[in-house]
Design an enzyme around this catalytic site. Structure first.
Site, PDB file in Angstrom:
ATOM      1  N   CYS A 215     -10.184  16.562  -2.194  1.00  0.00           N
ATOM      2  CA  CYS A 215     -10.778  17.458  -3.183  1.00  0.00           C
ATOM      3  C   CYS A 215     -11.035  16.711  -4.486  1.00  0.00           C
ATOM      4  O   CYS A 215     -11.313  17.307  -5.512  1.00  0.00           O
ATOM      5  CB  CYS A 215      -9.815  18.603  -3.465  1.00  0.00           C
ATOM      6  SG  CYS A 215      -8.173  17.956  -3.826  1.00  0.00           S
TER       7      CYS A 215
ATOM      8  N   ASP B  48     -22.719  23.115 -17.308  1.00  0.00           N
ATOM      9  CA  ASP B  48     -23.650  22.648 -16.265  1.00  0.00           C
ATOM     10  C   ASP B  48     -23.042  21.392 -15.647  1.00  0.00           C
ATOM     11  O   ASP B  48     -21.869  21.096 -15.872  1.00  0.00           O
ATOM     12  CB  ASP B  48     -25.029  22.377 -16.898  1.00  0.00           C
ATOM     13  CG  ASP B  48     -26.153  22.688 -15.926  1.00  0.00           C
ATOM     14  OD1 ASP B  48     -26.097  22.161 -14.797  1.00  0.00           O
ATOM     15  OD2 ASP B  48     -27.059  23.465 -16.281  1.00  0.00           O
ATOM     16  N   ASP B  49     -23.846  20.639 -14.911  1.00  0.00           N
ATOM     17  CA  ASP B  49     -23.297  19.429 -14.298  1.00  0.00           C
ATOM     18  C   ASP B  49     -22.868  18.413 -15.344  1.00  0.00           C
ATOM     19  O   ASP B  49     -21.987  17.593 -15.113  1.00  0.00           O
ATOM     20  CB  ASP B  49     -24.338  18.790 -13.370  1.00  0.00           C
ATOM     21  CG  ASP B  49     -24.603  19.702 -12.168  1.00  0.00           C
ATOM     22  OD1 ASP B  49     -23.647  20.366 -11.727  1.00  0.00           O
ATOM     23  OD2 ASP B  49     -25.754  19.781 -11.721  1.00  0.00           O
TER      24      ASP B  49
ATOM     25  N   GLY C 178     -15.443  17.883 -19.422  1.00  0.00           N
ATOM     26  CA  GLY C 178     -14.318  17.038 -19.052  1.00  0.00           C
ATOM     27  C   GLY C 178     -14.052  17.108 -17.573  1.00  0.00           C
ATOM     28  O   GLY C 178     -14.803  17.727 -16.800  1.00  0.00           O
ATOM     29  N   HIS C 179     -12.976  16.469 -17.188  1.00  0.00           N
ATOM     30  CA  HIS C 179     -12.562  16.457 -15.789  1.00  0.00           C
ATOM     31  C   HIS C 179     -11.040  16.518 -15.752  1.00  0.00           C
ATOM     32  O   HIS C 179     -10.372  15.813 -16.500  1.00  0.00           O
ATOM     33  CB  HIS C 179     -13.047  15.166 -15.114  1.00  0.00           C
ATOM     34  CG  HIS C 179     -12.539  15.031 -13.705  1.00  0.00           C
ATOM     35  ND1 HIS C 179     -13.247  15.523 -12.621  1.00  0.00           N
ATOM     36  CD2 HIS C 179     -11.399  14.495 -13.223  1.00  0.00           C
ATOM     37  CE1 HIS C 179     -12.529  15.281 -11.521  1.00  0.00           C
ATOM     38  NE2 HIS C 179     -11.417  14.655 -11.868  1.00  0.00           N
ATOM     39  N   THR C 180     -10.529  17.395 -14.896  1.00  0.00           N
ATOM     40  CA  THR C 180      -9.073  17.526 -14.785  1.00  0.00           C
ATOM     41  C   THR C 180      -8.658  17.269 -13.350  1.00  0.00           C
ATOM     42  O   THR C 180      -9.174  17.919 -12.440  1.00  0.00           O
ATOM     43  CB  THR C 180      -8.642  18.946 -15.202  1.00  0.00           C
ATOM     44  OG1 THR C 180      -9.197  19.222 -16.477  1.00  0.00           O
ATOM     45  CG2 THR C 180      -7.134  19.069 -15.269  1.00  0.00           C
TER      46      THR C 180
ATOM     47  N   ASP D  92      -9.157   0.203 -36.587  1.00  0.00           N
ATOM     48  CA  ASP D  92      -7.945   1.031 -36.526  1.00  0.00           C
ATOM     49  C   ASP D  92      -6.914   0.324 -35.652  1.00  0.00           C
ATOM     50  O   ASP D  92      -7.251  -0.333 -34.670  1.00  0.00           O
ATOM     51  CB  ASP D  92      -8.243   2.450 -36.020  1.00  0.00           C
ATOM     52  CG  ASP D  92      -8.776   2.468 -34.609  1.00  0.00           C
ATOM     53  OD1 ASP D  92      -9.494   1.525 -34.221  1.00  0.00           O
ATOM     54  OD2 ASP D  92      -8.476   3.426 -33.872  1.00  0.00           O
TER      55      ASP D  92
END
Ligand SMILES: Cc1cc2nc3c(=O)[nH]c(=O)nc-3n(C[C@H](O)[C@H](O)[C@H](O)COP(=O)(O)OP(=O)(O)OC[C@H]3O[C@@H](n4cnc5c(N)ncnc54)[C@H](O)[C@@H]3O)c2cc1C
Length: 764
Positions: free
Chosen positions: A426, A458-459, A549-551, A639
């Site tokens: 998955c 959307d995608d 995003g992606h989880t 930084d």
């Protein structure tokens, strides 16, 4: 960090780090229940141990001697430590409401928040008296009083209202300390006068006549004026009035009378007694709600009325632990019957104490030494932790010798699925409903240049680069290094944005990449929500729209962002790493040391307040700092992150074709950083960074400098390192400090490129 091999099945939330909860934490640390996650929410990182407070006031103990470090204790217990103030309960949804963070869900809750002074009933008392409760804030008030007395010309009069054991003991401790202080200052110790007010006929009304006589004699001998039958009815600046008609002038008025329950408890629907304390049964379980327990001062045992004293709160620790265990495992609870008599060891400030138990009473310097031994032994339990096998709570099934966490049929399926090997087919994605539930609660900022974002998913997201602007990209990603998803989210977002600010860009949009350990859906959803709430707070504040995003599932909680920024289409507007000019001053806007501190935290070797200060530094945005530097003609900027000070400085000197000198003595350091490196504790990235020591010209001479290891220390969400024309550097530092970068310092200077291959010179 929390183990993720065993999914979290139940959340046990402890509100307040009082005397009972420290016992609960220690006990759960020694014997965790697999699948049960502890969360401690407390306003303080260091919680005072009441038994030693009078000794601290008298000057016999240091701050650390008498405070329990909740950060370390929670880390030992594998508990999440949320430093926040609880403001209410949403009992219908089983959530704890906090002042500065999203509500925290619980399956089982325990409250140990101590008592609150009841000054409201006496006109003028709130504004003109110093309340000793809550004791967590007492130190600040005591130190302020001490300094006022030192600055007070001539004589000082102190009035103490309340002649129970706490009031009398505190008075004698204060008197001892103030007299010693004045003597050390070369002033007359007799210039401090004390009055003690009590509404009753006797001092120490709950103790036997022999003990009362001893203290009467001590007070008389020490010149304390005791006002009996003198309930204070009014307080005005510098004066108090008693029901007896007496009016006494006093420079300091200290309130040690009866306290009550926190005001917010009234809205919880929990049954409270007349003073606002939570009514609990013999199981320390609230009489109203079986999911909520209470102990210590805040609890009122309906069958066993107790004095409000730390000794009872300590004693309630073990039965509270036992019943929390039993409750979470679905076992029958066990009744607790407090002792009707107890031993009180009351000190007189001068390393002398009186023992009082029922009709017994004896006194001596040896009693103080005995008390000191008992108290120190108690504190050692929370200062010295046994090494725990890593497997204590990890990977074990959700059962113990005494039972197993009670789950519904659906929860059992989810738990089995979470433990079972995931197929990965998955894409190891988190379930859609979990994601939707967590994300639907979030409100990213809306920007007109975001054409397609989270509000119209959307995608992919679509953003517009306005005409005349350049797009600045960056990405960062790392695992949770702190057991608090909300604060981790804040730091991760701030860290990612740091690259944009360092380039001089304005943030525009961000996409998130998240890894979350599998578990019960409700728990996964909450971790996601907490973490993204923290991140979103930072992104929104930066006017940066979270657009997608992606989880996925993974062993460890981790979060990163790809961030986009905008800057005018004019290369001179970019703040680059190259561009340093010989003669420039080197400015650093935040203290360093996060790498060593969090390495120490993982080994329980860092103080909780060091970690707290480091986290505060990590969530401080570099945005305003970058704008400020630009205003002072910054010639180069970056930084500080994973490569540490030296690594990032070399990244600047190389393209600038210059050398640089760092003054180690001028480096701003986070509290505790030097202690941690001195103890040989460094981040796992340190060894890779140390390879760059070849860039240091005089490393052999400097290698033993105590600050030398810190130039290699990797930073998370570190400050800006910038070169600024020398003549403007001091004004720039002043401006940066005024903006909240209070540790900003000039840490060195830029040198012309020399003949030597090594560009960096260190000064001690
Ligand atoms: C000067 C002084 C000397 C004393 N000496 C003695 C003594 O010698 N022996 C003795 O037995 N008793 C003594 N007492 C009384 C004793 O301090 C209290 O009875 C005891 O502290 C109660 O313990 P507790 O565990 O209930 O709560 P506390 O020790 O008061 O702990 C409560 C904790 O909860 C936290 N908290 C409070 N509100 C919130 C909130 N809304 N959200 C999150 N966290 C919260 C606080 O920060 C604190 O960490 C003394 C009191 C004082 C002021």
């Amino acid at each position: 960090m929390q183990s993720h091999e065993q999914p979290v099945l139940r959340d046990l939330v402890l509100v307040g780090g009082g005397h009972s909860h420290v016992g609960v934490l220690k006990a759960f640390g020694m014997r965790p229940i697999p699948g049960v996650r502890l969360t401690l929410i407390c306003t303080d990182t260091d919680t005072p141990y009441s038994g030693m407070l009078p000794g601290y006031v008298a000057g016999h103990y240091s701050f650390d001697d008498v405070h329990i470090d909740l950060g370390r204790l929670a880390a030992f217990a594998g508990a999440r430590f949320y430093r926040d103030q609880v403001t209410g309960l949403d009992r219908a949804n089983r959530k704890v409401l906090c002042r500065h963070r999203p509500a925290v869900p619980y399956d089982l809750l325990s409250i140990n928040i101590g008592s609150t002074p009841q000054l409201q009933g006496v006109p003028g008392a709130v504004d003109n008296a110093i309340a000793v409760k809550p004791i967590a804030c007492f130190n600040e008030r005591w130190l302020a009083l001490l300094s006022r007395v030192q600055q007070h010309p001539d004589s000082t009069t102190v009035a103490v209202v309340g002649a129970g054991a706490g009031g009398v003991e505190l008075l004698l401790a204060m008197q001892f300390r103030l007299r010693q202080t004045l003597m050390h200052m070369g002033r007359n110790p007799d210039n401090v006068h004390f009055h003690l007010f009590t509404s009753s006929a006797d001092i120490l009304p709950t103790h036997n006549p022999g003990v009362r006589q001893r203290f009467d004699a001590v007070l008389k001998q020490r010149g304390v004026q005791v006002h009996r039958h003198a309930a204070v009815t009014q307080v005005s600046p510098g004066q108090l009035m008693a029901a007896s008609g007496e009016v006494v002038d006093a420079d300091e008025i200290v309130w040690v009378t009866r306290a009550g329950g926190a005001v917010w408890l009234k809205d919880t629907g929990l049954a409270l007694d007349a003073d606002g304390f939570i009514q609990v049964n013999d199981h320390l379980q609230t009489v109203t709600d079986p999911h909520i327990f209470a102990a210590g001062d805040i609890a009122s045992m309906v069958n066993h009325p107790l004095e409000k004293a730390g000794v009872f709160a300590v004693r309630q620790g073990p039965p509270l632990t036992e019943n929390l265990r039993r409750s979470v495992l679905g076992a029958a609870l066990k009744a607790y019957h407090p002792q009707s008599r107890w031993l009180a060891l009351i000190s007189t400030g001068d390393k002398f104490a009186v023992a009082s138990r029922g009709w017994l009473g004896f006194a001596g310097a040896w009693v103080w030494r005995w008390k000191d031994w008992i108290d120190r032994r108690f504190m050692r339990k929370f200062q010295e932790f046994p090494a725990m096998p890593d497997s204590a709570a990890q990977g074990a099934p959700a059962t113990t010798a005494t039972g197993s966490v009670q789950l519904s049929a659906e929860e059992s399926l989810q738990a089995i699925s979470a433990i079972a090997m995931r197929c990965g087919g998955c894409g190891a994605k988190v379930g859609a409903s979990v994601l939707a539930n967590a994300l639907n609660q979030l409100r990213p900022v809306q920007r007109s240049d975001v054409l397609i974002g989270l509000n119209d998913p959307d995608d992919a997201a679509v953003v517009r680069v306005p005409p005349g602007m350049l797009l600045v990209h960056s990405v960062d990603f790392f695992r949770a290094f702190v057991n608090d998803p909300y604060r981790f989210g804040q730091v991760a977002a701030n860290h990612a944005l740091g690259d944009l600010w360092a380039m001089g860009a304005q943030a525009q949009s961000a996409t998130a990449i998240v890894t979350v350990p599998p578990g019960l859906e409700s728990k996964v959803e909450d971790v996601l929500f907490q973490m993204m709430s923290g991140a979103l707070e930072v992104l929104n504040d930066a006017n940066c729209a979270l657009v997608g995003g992606h989880t996925g599932e993974g062993q460890e909680l981790a979060l990163g962002f790809a961030v986009n920024g905008l800057i005018a289409d004019d290369p001179t507007q970019l703040m680059r790493k190259g561009g340093m000019q010989p003669g420039d001053a080197l400015i650093l806007t935040k203290p360093i040391g996060t790498g060593t501190l969090f390495a120490a935290h993982a080994r329980l070797a860092a103080k909780g307040r060091w970690i707290e200060a480091a986290l505060q530094s990590m969530v401080l945005s570099n945005r305003a700092g970058a704008q400020c530097l630009r205003g002072f003609g910054v010639t180069a900027c970056t930084d500080l992150t994973g490569f540490g000070l030296l690594g990032h400085l070399v990244e600047m000197t190389r393209p600038s074709n210059v050398d640089a000198e760092i003054d180690l003595g001028a480096l701003p350091l986070l509290d505790g950083a030097q202690e941690c490196v001195a103890a040989g504790i460094v981040s796992s990235l340190q060894s890779a960074n140390v390879r760059l020591r070849r860039a240091v010209r005089n490393q052999e001479a400097m290698v033993n400098h105590p600050r030398y290891p810190l130039i290699f220390d990797p930073q998370t969400a570190g400050g800006l390192l910038a070169s600024v024309p020398a003549e403007r550097a001091q004004d720039c530092v002043t401006a940066l400090r005024a903006l909240g970068y209070v540790h900003t310092a000039i840490i060195g200077r830029v040198l012309p490129a020399g003949e030597a291959l090594e560009p960096i010179v260190l000064r001690g």
